[in-house]
Write an enzyme that holds these catalytic residues in place. Structure first.
Site, short mmCIF file in Angstrom:
data_model
loop_
_atom_site.label_atom_id
_atom_site.label_comp_id
_atom_site.label_asym_id
_atom_site.label_seq_id
_atom_site.Cartn_x
_atom_site.Cartn_y
_atom_site.Cartn_z
N LYS A 64 5.57 6.46 25.38
CA LYS A 64 4.51 6.52 26.40
C LYS A 64 4.99 7.27 27.65
O LYS A 64 4.28 8.11 28.17
CB LYS A 64 4.08 5.10 26.82
CG LYS A 64 3.48 4.27 25.70
CD LYS A 64 2.90 2.97 26.23
CE LYS A 64 3.93 2.02 26.83
NZ LYS A 64 4.92 1.49 25.86
N ARG B 81 -1.38 -4.61 29.61
CA ARG B 81 -0.54 -5.13 28.54
C ARG B 81 -1.07 -6.45 28.01
O ARG B 81 -0.50 -7.01 27.07
CB ARG B 81 0.87 -5.34 29.06
CG ARG B 81 1.85 -4.25 28.56
CD ARG B 81 3.15 -4.59 29.18
NE ARG B 81 4.32 -4.08 28.57
CZ ARG B 81 5.01 -3.03 29.02
NH1 ARG B 81 4.56 -2.31 30.01
NH2 ARG B 81 6.15 -2.71 28.46
N ARG C 106 18.21 4.61 23.47
CA ARG C 106 17.62 5.21 24.67
C ARG C 106 18.53 5.03 25.89
O ARG C 106 19.10 3.97 26.11
CB ARG C 106 16.27 4.53 24.94
CG ARG C 106 15.57 5.03 26.20
CD ARG C 106 14.11 4.69 26.20
NE ARG C 106 13.83 3.31 26.52
CZ ARG C 106 12.59 2.83 26.67
NH1 ARG C 106 11.55 3.61 26.48
NH2 ARG C 106 12.41 1.56 26.96
N ARG D 64 19.06 0.70 29.99
CA ARG D 64 18.30 -0.34 30.68
C ARG D 64 18.71 -1.69 30.11
O ARG D 64 18.89 -1.84 28.91
CB ARG D 64 16.80 -0.14 30.42
CG ARG D 64 16.16 0.84 31.36
CD ARG D 64 14.77 1.22 30.93
NE ARG D 64 13.90 0.11 30.55
CZ ARG D 64 12.61 0.25 30.25
NH1 ARG D 64 12.04 1.44 30.32
NH2 ARG D 64 11.88 -0.78 29.89
N ARG E 218 10.91 -8.16 23.15
CA ARG E 218 9.89 -7.23 23.69
C ARG E 218 8.91 -6.83 22.59
O ARG E 218 7.72 -6.70 22.83
CB ARG E 218 10.58 -5.99 24.27
CG ARG E 218 11.34 -6.31 25.54
CD ARG E 218 12.16 -5.14 25.98
NE ARG E 218 11.34 -4.05 26.49
CZ ARG E 218 11.74 -2.79 26.52
NH1 ARG E 218 12.91 -2.44 26.06
NH2 ARG E 218 10.95 -1.86 27.02
P1 AMP Z 1 8.21 -0.81 30.52
O1 AMP Z 1 9.10 0.13 31.25
O2 AMP Z 1 6.77 -0.40 30.56
O3 AMP Z 1 8.69 -1.09 29.12
O4 AMP Z 1 8.28 -2.21 31.30
C1 AMP Z 1 9.49 -2.92 31.49
C2 AMP Z 1 9.20 -4.38 31.76
O5 AMP Z 1 8.41 -4.51 32.95
C3 AMP Z 1 8.39 -5.10 30.68
O6 AMP Z 1 9.20 -5.55 29.61
C4 AMP Z 1 7.79 -6.25 31.49
O7 AMP Z 1 8.74 -7.25 31.76
C5 AMP Z 1 7.46 -5.56 32.81
N1 AMP Z 1 6.09 -4.97 32.79
C6 AMP Z 1 5.77 -3.64 32.86
N2 AMP Z 1 4.44 -3.47 32.84
C7 AMP Z 1 3.90 -4.71 32.76
C8 AMP Z 1 2.57 -5.21 32.66
N3 AMP Z 1 1.51 -4.37 32.65
N4 AMP Z 1 2.40 -6.55 32.58
C9 AMP Z 1 3.43 -7.40 32.60
N5 AMP Z 1 4.71 -7.01 32.65
C10 AMP Z 1 4.96 -5.67 32.73
#
Ligand code: AMP
Length: 207
Positions: free
Chosen positions: A13, A88, A127, A154, A165
């Protein structure tokens, strides 16, 4: 262009969002990036979000919805936006519909990048992310190909967090596929391909 990008963690994404932004000049709104910046800067939100993120769980809807309401009102979002990592949950999707209604805007598409699970696990474990500019790379990148910064893994890309996740995605986020299908906005894209081919398919589907 107002688009939602859906897909499991590691589906690409962020990479596709950056390409869309380069091509169409719209705003890239990534809740993950915003939350990581908040954690780094030790803001109130960052302190509230950190434990959820470290565990690979979702940050509570109320925090994310407030964050997104403010972000969608910023100037750059008025030219259009790519939402990467939001919504999400169904509650977030419903809140997004209400926010967009209030702003007199609507979504053009919800693009779902679909990918085999074994490829996702492999991608997430290899990654690496630039600690300086956020560019996404792999464990083969000694330094950031864009700015020369340090490439780090990360915390939530470590093996013990990846499975959680993916479980969280299957349970809480995958139902959004049906949600957007029901609104006739869903655009499925095959993510099991080279980055540029995925982008070409995506562009063709939304243009
Ligand atoms: P990402 O980089 O999009 O994978 O997000 C990393 C982490 O941020 C996720 O595993 C969640 O803990 C938190 N996070 C990001 N976006 C959201 C969302 N829309 N709702 C809830 N938690 C989020």
């Amino acid at each position: 262009m107002n688009i939602v990008l859906l897909g499991a963690p590691g589906a690409g994404k962020g990479t596709q969002a950056k390409k869309l932004v380069d091509e169409f000049g719209v705003a890239h709104i990534s809740t993950g990036d915003m939350l990581r910046a908040a954690v780094k800067n030790e803001t109130k939100l960052g302190k509230q979000a950190k434990a959820y993120m470290d565990a690979g769980d979702l940050v509570p809807d109320s925090l994310i919805i407030d964050l997104m309401r403010d972000r969608l009102s910023e100037d750059d979002a008025q030219r259009g936006f790519i939402l990467d990592g939001f919504p999400r949950t169904t509650a977030q999707a419903v809140a997004l519909d209400t926010m967009l209604d209030e702003l007199g805007k609507s979504l053009e598409a919800a693009v779902a990048i679909e990918l085999d699970f074994d490829i996702i696990v492999e991608r997430l474990s290899s990654r690496r992310t630039c600690s300086n500019c956020g560019t996404i790379g792999s464990k083969d990148d000694v330094s950031c190909p864009k700015c020369g910064g340090e490439m780090i893994q990360r915390d939530d890309d470590k093996p013990q967090t990846i499975q959680n996740r993916l479980d969280v995605y299957a349970k809480q986020t995958a139902p959004l596929i049906d949600y957007y299908q029901g609104q006739d906005l869903l655009v499925p894209i095959n993510g099991n391909q080279e980055v540029d081919k995925v982008f070409a398919d995506l562009k063709e589907a939304i243009e």
